[in-house]
Design a protein around this motif. Structure first.
Motif, PDB file in Angstrom:
ATOM      1  N   CYS A  83      15.457  16.009  76.502  1.00 20.92           N
ATOM      2  CA  CYS A  83      16.332  16.329  75.371  1.00 20.92           C
ATOM      3  C   CYS A  83      15.850  17.571  74.629  1.00 20.92           C
ATOM      4  CB  CYS A  83      16.417  15.131  74.421  1.00 20.92           C
ATOM      5  SG  CYS A  83      17.453  15.432  72.958  1.00 20.92           S
ATOM      6  N   THR A 183      12.852   8.808  70.390  1.00 20.61           N
ATOM      7  CA  THR A 183      13.663   7.595  70.292  1.00 20.61           C
ATOM      8  C   THR A 183      15.107   7.870  70.680  1.00 20.61           C
ATOM      9  OG1 THR A 183      14.264   7.994  67.980  1.00 20.61           O
ATOM     10  CG2 THR A 183      12.219   6.770  68.396  1.00 20.61           C
ATOM     11  N   GLU A 184      15.815   6.819  71.025  1.00 18.81           N
ATOM     12  CA  GLU A 184      17.229   6.944  71.368  1.00 18.81           C
ATOM     13  C   GLU A 184      18.019   7.512  70.199  1.00 18.81           C
ATOM     14  OE1 GLU A 184      21.035   4.103  72.647  1.00 18.81           O
ATOM     15  OE2 GLU A 184      19.121   3.220  72.048  1.00 18.81           O
ATOM     16  N   GLN A 185      17.704   7.064  68.992  1.00 16.63           N
ATOM     17  CA  GLN A 185      18.440   7.517  67.806  1.00 16.63           C
ATOM     18  C   GLN A 185      18.255   9.008  67.576  1.00 16.63           C
ATOM     19  OE1 GLN A 185      16.382   4.895  67.949  1.00 16.63           O
ATOM     20  NE2 GLN A 185      17.805   3.167  67.704  1.00 16.63           N
ATOM     21  N   LYS A 188      20.166  10.937  70.319  1.00 13.52           N
ATOM     22  CA  LYS A 188      21.615  10.902  70.112  1.00 13.52           C
ATOM     23  C   LYS A 188      22.040  11.858  68.997  1.00 13.52           C
ATOM     24  CE  LYS A 188      25.579   7.832  69.853  1.00 13.52           C
ATOM     25  NZ  LYS A 188      26.352   8.775  69.055  1.00 13.52           N
ATOM     26  N   SER A 197      26.810  14.094  73.726  1.00 12.30           N
ATOM     27  CA  SER A 197      26.241  12.741  73.704  1.00 12.30           C
ATOM     28  C   SER A 197      27.031  11.755  74.557  1.00 12.30           C
ATOM     29  CB  SER A 197      26.146  12.217  72.270  1.00 12.30           C
ATOM     30  OG  SER A 197      27.429  12.136  71.676  1.00 12.30           O
ATOM     31  N   ILE A 203      20.366   6.749  77.464  1.00 10.59           N
ATOM     32  CA  ILE A 203      19.207   7.504  76.990  1.00 10.59           C
ATOM     33  C   ILE A 203      17.967   6.653  77.235  1.00 10.59           C
ATOM     34  CG2 ILE A 203      18.044   8.504  74.981  1.00 10.59           C
ATOM     35  CD1 ILE A 203      20.838   9.002  73.779  1.00 10.59           C
ATOM     36  N   ASP A 205      14.354   6.162  76.424  1.00  7.73           N
ATOM     37  CA  ASP A 205      13.496   6.640  75.331  1.00  7.73           C
ATOM     38  C   ASP A 205      12.133   5.964  75.356  1.00  7.73           C
ATOM     39  OD1 ASP A 205      14.053   4.077  74.421  1.00  7.73           O
ATOM     40  OD2 ASP A 205      14.416   4.720  72.350  1.00  7.73           O
TER      41      ASP A 205
END
Length: 316
Positions: A83, A183-185, A188, A197, A203, A205
């Motif tokens: 990412c 992290t996924e958050q 995103k 997205s 994802i 993570d």
């Protein structure tokens, strides 16, 4: 033709049997054989197509001549994009903000100074893992830590229609993944800013990897498990970290290293990278088979106007 023991004692006219065999590359089992007359046609066609043709004499009672075409290369099915500083690049501004937040949290909540936090990162791969392994933070603070260190401003990540066009053309959504050490958050939020997205199956993570460092063997095993990938030769990693690329290559993945300079502006290389390119924009011409719907000239972002950098209000 070379032969094994005993083959030279038999006249070639009596002992050589012409056979074309297609073998399963994993089991070695012969899947298909055809007649000598067809084999001659095959050899000519295969050589014209650039294939490697191997002749082998087998010495049993009547050693045959085997003509085996080299198996086709394994197809890359699963594409794992990093990412931060890969699907977008902003001169490591996001990474710098997270690093600052980590230092603040360690100092204010744990009494661990900035130098000690950095040493934990160098020793364990991530500061979080170091805090946990060295019992400097209880496990019930993990979620609080991850939320706090990713509480940053994302406004300097711009929307990127060109990146969307490239990612959307890469394989299928079922085979596209974001593989991040964060992290996924956080991922995103970054992907929402870029406008991509919705283009990934999932994802992967740090939580899905058991909070392990991304450049660990365990993290890559988890990524394959989540993607339901059975063969590492079918996996492609696109990442800006040489450590991640080295681990992926050691496990049999194909690798693409993004970025030609370090944060200090120094050029760097990585021998384990199958391809080393400046940005994801350079990927379609390097690996066009992954982008069957794209044609030359491949998508590129519009050039940045210098006057807009100097006078931002001119942009609108």
């Amino acid at each position: 033709l070379g032969s094994r023991s005993g083959a030279s004692q038999v006249k070639p006219s009596r002992c050589l049997q012409l056979e074309l065999a297609t073998r399963d590359p994993l089991s070695g089992r012969v899947l298909k054989s055809i007649t000598p007359r067809s084999a001659v046609v095959f050899v000519v066609a295969a050589r014209q197509a650039g294939a490697f043709v191997r002749f082998q004499a087998m010495a049993k009672f009547q050693p045959p001549l085997h003509i085996l075409a080299t198996p086709e290369p394994i197809e890359l099915k699963y594409v794992f994009f990093d990412c931060d500083d890969t699907l977008y690049r902003n001169d490591w501004k996001t990474a710098a903000k997270i690093t600052k937040k980590i230092s603040e949290y360690c100092i204010q909540q744990l009494g661990v100074d900035e130098a000690a936090a950095y040493e934990l990162y160098k020793k364990w791969g991530t500061c979080l893992k170091g805090l946990l392994v060295e019992c400097l933070m209880p496990r019930d603070m993990i979620d609080e830590y991850l939320v706090a260190v990713h509480d940053i401003d994302y406004s300097d990540i711009p929307k990127d229609p060109t990146m969307r066009q490239i990612v959307e053309a890469c394989r299928t959504k079922r085979h596209r993944f974001v593989f991040t050490a964060s992290t996924e958050q956080h991922a995103k939020r970054c992907l929402d800013r870029v406008g991509i997205s919705d283009l990934f199956a999932i994802i992967i993570d740090t939580r899905l990897c058991g909070l392990d460092t991304k450049h660990s063997e365990h993290a890559f095993e988890q990524a394959m498990l989540v993607a339901q990938a059975k063969d590492p030769r079918e996996c492609l990693l696109i990442d800006d970290s040489a450590k991640n690329v080295k681990m992926a290559k050691s496990l049999g993945w194909t690798t693409v290293l993004i970025g030609l300079e370090t944060r200090e502006g120094k050029p760097f290389t990585c021998a384990e990278a199958d391809h080393h390119i400046a940005t994801v924009y350079d990927l379609p011409p390097v690996m066009p088979h992954l982008f069957p719907t794209l044609r030359h000239p491949y998508p590129r972002p519009p050039p940045i106007r210098e006057d807009l950098l100097k006078y931002p209000r001119l942009s609108g």
